[in-house]
Design a protein around this motif. Structure first.
Motif: not given
Length: 664
Positions: A630-635, A637-639, A645-646
């Protein structure tokens, strides 16, 4: 040298034989100075090789059946002979005749009833002063064969036999008796004059028999009389000007409907009439009682005389477990020495101690488990009272200053009533209190206060100001509200605090401010957290069972760890990995957790609770695979979102500008 080598085997053989011979001669008994202990050895006779100088011979719990000179190995010089719990059913007549030093003879728990059937005397018991014949199956008339020639006998125990009648001649051969124990027989009848010849008799135990009445008690020299556990309906003394020496009278567990008539001139110090059928403390009705001639006689409006006896030396009076509904003031009129009064488990509805009451020496008053609704004490009436028991009544409306009138009170048991606590009075208004509550402030002698089960809703601020309580029990008051300053004033005195089963979800008081606090019970509440201790804790025993505690704050655990010795923590939904400091304290410090088997914590969200003794730090350093995913997926996704966006911003900046001009 050669000769020595030839003699050596002979010497070894001789020494070995001597050792074996001495071993055979050694007694199995333990001899300490002049006492020989031969008990529990399955012996059928006394060992013959005991020192002749022994004074005590203990042969209890063996297999002796026939008591003869041979079986006692001619030990005639002993002072104390213990034959308790053998199988003795025969005693050689005259066996003890030459034992001129024998003072104590214990024949209890044998089969002497078999010997008594032969109708043979064992005597004389010339020097015996203490004789125990208890639990031998003896019935009426059989004791004569054992005590008819006992001129020095002082103490006689016939406990646990089957005697149904005490005859007039029962003790004619032992006139020096001072203590007779007839406990646990089936005595139905005592012949007139059965004890009259015993001029030195001072203690008589007739408890646990079937005696129905004593109508003419006349043993003036007796000091102790136990008639408890009979079927007594009447106890009455002869009307006489003789001063009786009776000090201790136990009439408990009988069937008396009326208060007993003790001697007019008496020295009774202890009187127990508990567990009878007393409905009143008055002695009314029959002509013979009205003419008793007692000093204290009261006349009620109906013209019936009520007799109150002289209890001027009485110190202990127990009337508990009866059916008494009222006690008139005049009942206490002669009790100027009373120290303990127990009227618990009766039917009292009210009690008023007036100015004329002589109970100024009373130290303990037990009125628990009655139906009391009203209770009041006049000023200067109970100046020596130290303990009062009022639990299990219906007290609700009392004078707010009721307990302020007890200048020596140390302990109050007020649980299971309907009492409220007053706010302390304002400065300059010391005697002003609202109605419907009790004041517990400024009782400077009070150390122990039990208020559990009173339906208390709130403990006012400064409720115990200037009252040096050491123990305070506020348990079993569901919904109880305790203000921040409710216990103010107890900082230097309170050692025991009980707040169990109060449905408390948050503790507002700062327990660390109570510097003397040692024992705290917060069990069976709804606590989700504990307040942070502001300084070092003095608590040694803490009960937190049956709460909703998930996490114990680090600072709280750190403060507790310095003083805590005993901790109860079972039945809480603790988190394993959020309480590593607490787990470390339990596992490695000197703190004892008596309910450790029921103390569990939750390691993973859907897993079974784990006993805290099995939790390790490594378990909390490794996350489960689902959490990592779950943590990996969230990270990731954020990246991705940040990168997109950039890129969008860069593309927007590089887009060529449009030419907005037109040619004609």
């Amino acid at each position: 040298m050669a000769a020595f080598q030839l003699l050596l085997p002979v010497l070894v053989s001789y020494v070995t034989a001597s050792l074996h011979r001495n071993a055979r001669q050694l007694s199995p008994c333990q001899v300490v100075q002049m006492d020989a202990f031969c008990n529990d050895l399955n012996l059928r006779t006394a060992p013959s090789n005991l020192p002749h100088s022994i004074q005590t011979l203990d042969l209890s719990r063996n297999m002796l059946q026939n008591l003869t000179e041979e079986s006692l190995a001619f030990h005639t010089g002993i002072h104390h002979l213990n034959l308790h719990s053998n199988k003795i059913q025969f005693i050689q007549p005259g066996l003890f005749k030459d034992m001129v030093n024998l003072k104590v003879l214990d024949l209890s728990r044998n089969h002497l009833a078999v010997f008594a059937l032969s109708k043979t005397n064992i005597g004389p018991l010339t020097a015996v002063e203490t004789l125990d014949l208890s639990n031998n199956g003896l019935y009426t008339g059989m004791t004569d064969y054992f005590i008819s020639q006992s001129p020095s006998l002082v103490n006689l125990s016939l406990n646990g036999n089957s005697i149904t009648k005490v005859a007039k001649q029962s003790f004619c051969g032992s006139l020096a008796l001072r203590n007779v124990n007839l406990h646990n027989n089936v005595i139905l009848e005592i012949e007139d004059g059965a004890f009259d010849a015993l001029a030195y008799l001072t203690e008589l135990d007739l408890s646990k028999n079937s005696i129905t009445c004593i109508t003419d008690f006349n043993l003036a020299q007796l000091k102790v009389l136990n008639l408890s556990k009979n079927s007594m309906e009447v106890f009455q003394t002869e009307d006489s000007d003789v001063t009786y020496e009776l000090l201790y009278l136990d009439l408990s567990q009988n069937k008396m409907p009326y208060f007993p008539l003790i001697p007019r001139r008496n020295k009774v110090v202890y009187l127990n009439v508990s567990r009878n059928q007393l409905q009143s403390v008055d002695r009314t009705g029959t002509e013979e009682l009205e003419n008793f001639g007692d000093t204290f006689v009261s006349h009620n409006p109906s013209g019936v005389s009520t007799i109150y006896q002289d209890f001027s030396q009485l110190k202990y009076l127990d009337m508990s477990y009866n059916q008494i509904s009222s006690i008139p003031q005049s009942f206490y009129c002669s009790m100027g020495s009373l120290e303990v009064l127990n009227v618990s488990n009766n039917c009292l509805g009210s009690l008023f101690v007036c100015h004329e009451s002589p109970l100024h020496t009373l130290k303990i008053l037990d009125l628990s488990h009655n139906a009391l609704q009203n209770l009041s004490f006049a000023e200067n009436t109970l100046g020596s009272l130290e303990e009062i028991y009022l639990q299990g009544n219906a007290l609700h409306t009392m004078d707010p200053l009721t307990f302020q009138r007890l200048p020596s009170i140390k302990s109050m048991h007020l649980q299971q009533n309907n009492l409220n606590i007053c706010l302390p009075p304002l400065e300059g208004h010391k005697d002003q209190h609202p109605s419907g509550c009790l004041s517990f402030s400024s009782i400077t002698t009070l150390h122990t206060l039990y208020l559990s089960g009173n339906n208390l809703k709130v403990i006012p601020e400064y409720a115990f100001q200037n009252t040096p309580l050491r123990l305070l029990d506020l348990s079993l008051n569901p919904g109880l509200e305790i203000h921040q300053h409710s216990l103010s004033g107890l900082e230097n005195s309170l050692a025991h605090l009980f707040l169990r089963e109060n449905n408390i979800s948050r503790l507002n008081i700062d327990l660390s401010s109570l510097s003397s606090l040692k024992f705290v019970d917060l069990s069976t509440n709804r606590l989700t957290t504990l307040p942070t201790w502001n300084k070092d804790s003095s608590i040694e025993s803490l009960n937190l069972q049956n709460n909703n505690l998930v996490t114990l704050e680090y600072d709280t655990v750190l403060a507790l760890e310095r003083s805590l010795k005993t901790l109860y923590m079972g039945s809480n939904p603790l988190s394993c990995c959020s309480n590593l400091r607490f787990l470390h304290m339990v596992q490695r410090s000197a703190v004892v957790v008596p309910d450790i088997d029921t103390v569990t914590c939750i390691h993973l969200e859907d897993s079974e609770p784990v006993n805290i003794e099995l939790v390790t730090q490594e378990m909390c350093h490794t996350l489960d695979s689902r959490s990592v995913s779950v943590i990996v997926i969230v990270v990731v996704a954020l990246v991705v979102i940040v990168v997109l966006a950039l890129l969008s911003k860069v593309c927007h900046q590089r887009r060529p500008k449009r030419n907005n001009t037109f040619n004609a």
